[in-house]
Scaffold this active site. Structure first.
Site, mmCIF file in Angstrom:
data_model
loop_
_atom_site.group_PDB
_atom_site.id
_atom_site.type_symbol
_atom_site.label_atom_id
_atom_site.label_comp_id
_atom_site.label_asym_id
_atom_site.label_seq_id
_atom_site.Cartn_x
_atom_site.Cartn_y
_atom_site.Cartn_z
ATOM 1 N N LYS A 55 -2.915 5.915 -4.185
ATOM 2 C CA LYS A 55 -4.083 6.762 -3.874
ATOM 3 C C LYS A 55 -3.988 8.131 -4.526
ATOM 4 C CE LYS A 55 -3.898 4.577 0.681
ATOM 5 N NZ LYS A 55 -2.479 4.527 1.058
ATOM 6 N N ASP A 115 0.840 -1.199 0.000
ATOM 7 C CA ASP A 115 0.000 0.000 0.000
ATOM 8 C C ASP A 115 0.878 1.255 0.000
ATOM 9 O OD1 ASP A 115 -2.876 1.175 0.750
ATOM 10 O OD2 ASP A 115 -1.385 2.256 1.926
ATOM 11 N N HIS A 155 -8.085 9.107 -1.805
ATOM 12 C CA HIS A 155 -7.433 9.091 -0.493
ATOM 13 C C HIS A 155 -8.332 9.660 0.616
ATOM 14 C CE1 HIS A 155 -3.102 9.155 1.290
ATOM 15 N NE2 HIS A 155 -3.967 8.906 2.228
ATOM 16 N N TYR A 165 2.776 9.938 -0.057
ATOM 17 C CA TYR A 165 3.928 9.396 0.660
ATOM 18 C C TYR A 165 5.261 9.702 -0.050
ATOM 19 C CZ TYR A 165 0.132 6.506 2.677
ATOM 20 O OH TYR A 165 -1.037 6.055 3.236
#
Ligand SMILES: NC(=O)c1ccc[n+]([C@@H]2O[C@H](COP(=O)([O-])OP(=O)(O)OC[C@H]3O[C@@H](n4cnc5c(N)ncnc54)[C@H](OP(=O)(O)O)[C@@H]3O)[C@@H](O)[C@H]2O)c1
Length: 275
Positions: free
Chosen positions: A76, A46, A109, A51
């Site tokens: 996402k 994931d 998200h 990120y």
């Protein structure tokens, strides 16, 4: 206990995945952590645009030697890309960062107020284009999911939400399951922000099975039909979190863990997220 859950379009997702938020300080750390998880046996990774690690995550997946179709890859869509009307471009950017020609799951998200329905329409267009096997939601409360479903032609496959014994989210979980949407737990171990794993109820159950509290919490998730994506940068803890298929909690123990719920969020309430 099955190691995968069937999604609503016949794809299936491994019940334990590796969370990668802040998994490495450098790209090299991130690459190593994802490679070690794949060595341990994880087949579900994931990540997210937010990120800023899609590049090393994708490189680790590609260089693992594991056939692509055996690894379930999620990323996402971030809210600013929704606000700037660049959903398709964001999706293509993630694919490029990952160096992959398709994704297994693309998630919205967070819900963006006023854009929930139009975002889902754009997600459906991406799904129809064929470069993603499933599309889904993250951080959508019941009223957000209802808004999506109102005009949806494709039902979301997954709703990923903060979920751990101090935030059980039973209402959203039951609602999602009823609609054929698989619930997925982020921060399943309570993240590093709360001392969940020291809870006496969890340590007592863990001692009984010669397991750790982390293993008990993850087992609680999967026995309830919830996918979990614990993050660990350490190969030992990655292995520990994956080693949960050889014991079974009783119904009474599941109830005891459920009763730890105190509605404690470590993250933002989905109605108040801002971009
Ligand atoms: N959709 C969203 O909005 C959203 C939001 C947040 C997170 N996520 C996803 O969910 C994933 C997991 O959430 P998270 O990273 O916030 O928290 P988490 O997985 O609940 O907890 C991670 C923390 O627990 C530690 N840990 C891991 N395994 C352990 C074990 N067996 N025993 C003791 N400590 C252990 C980790 O340290 P070490 O690394 O040192 O082991 C780290 O400090 C993220 O990585 C991300 O992929 C999604």
């Amino acid at each position: 206990m099955a190691k995968k859950i069937l999604l609503n379009n016949d794809a299936s997702v491994p019940v334990i995945g590796l969370g990668t938020y802040k998994i490495g300080i450098t790209d090299t750390d991130t690459y190593r952590a994802v490679r070690s998880a794949l060595d341990v046996g994880y087949r579900h990774i994931d990540t997210a645009t937010l990120y800023e690690n899609e590049v090393p995550v994708g490189k680790a997946i590609r260089e693992s030697g594991i056939p692509r179709e055996e690894i379930f890859v999620t990323t996402k869509l971030w809210g600013t890309d929704i606000l700037k009307d660049r959903i398709k471009e964001a999706f293509e950017g993630s694919l490029k960062n990952l160096g992959l020609d398709y994704l297994d799951l693309y998630l919205v998200h967070w819900p963006v107020k006023g854009k929930i329905s139009s975002t889902w329409k754009a997600m459906e267009d991406i799904y129809i284009d064929g470069k993603v096997r499933t599309i889904g939601l993250s951080n959508h409360l019941i009223h957000h999911v209802e808004e999506v479903l109102k005009d949806a032609t494709v039902t979301p496959a997954v709703n990923q939400m903060e979920l751990h014994p101090y935030l059980v989210q039973q209402g959203v979980v039951d609602f999602c399951k009823d609609k054929g949407i698989v619930p997925e737990a982020w921060s399943p171990l309570g993240s590093s922000k709360i001392p969940l794993l020291q809870d006496k109820v969890l340590t007592r159950i863990a001692d009984k099975y010669h397991k750790s509290s982390a293993q008990v919490v993850l087992r609680w998730n999967i026995q309830k039909g919830v996918v979990a994506i614990p993050k660990s940068s350490s190969k030992e803890r990655q292995a520990e979190n994956f080693n949960i298929f050889d014991f079974e909690l009783s119904d009474e123990e599941i109830r005891q863990i459920d009763s730890l719920d105190r509605g404690h969020r470590t993250g933002v309430h989905p109605d108040y997220i801002e971009f």
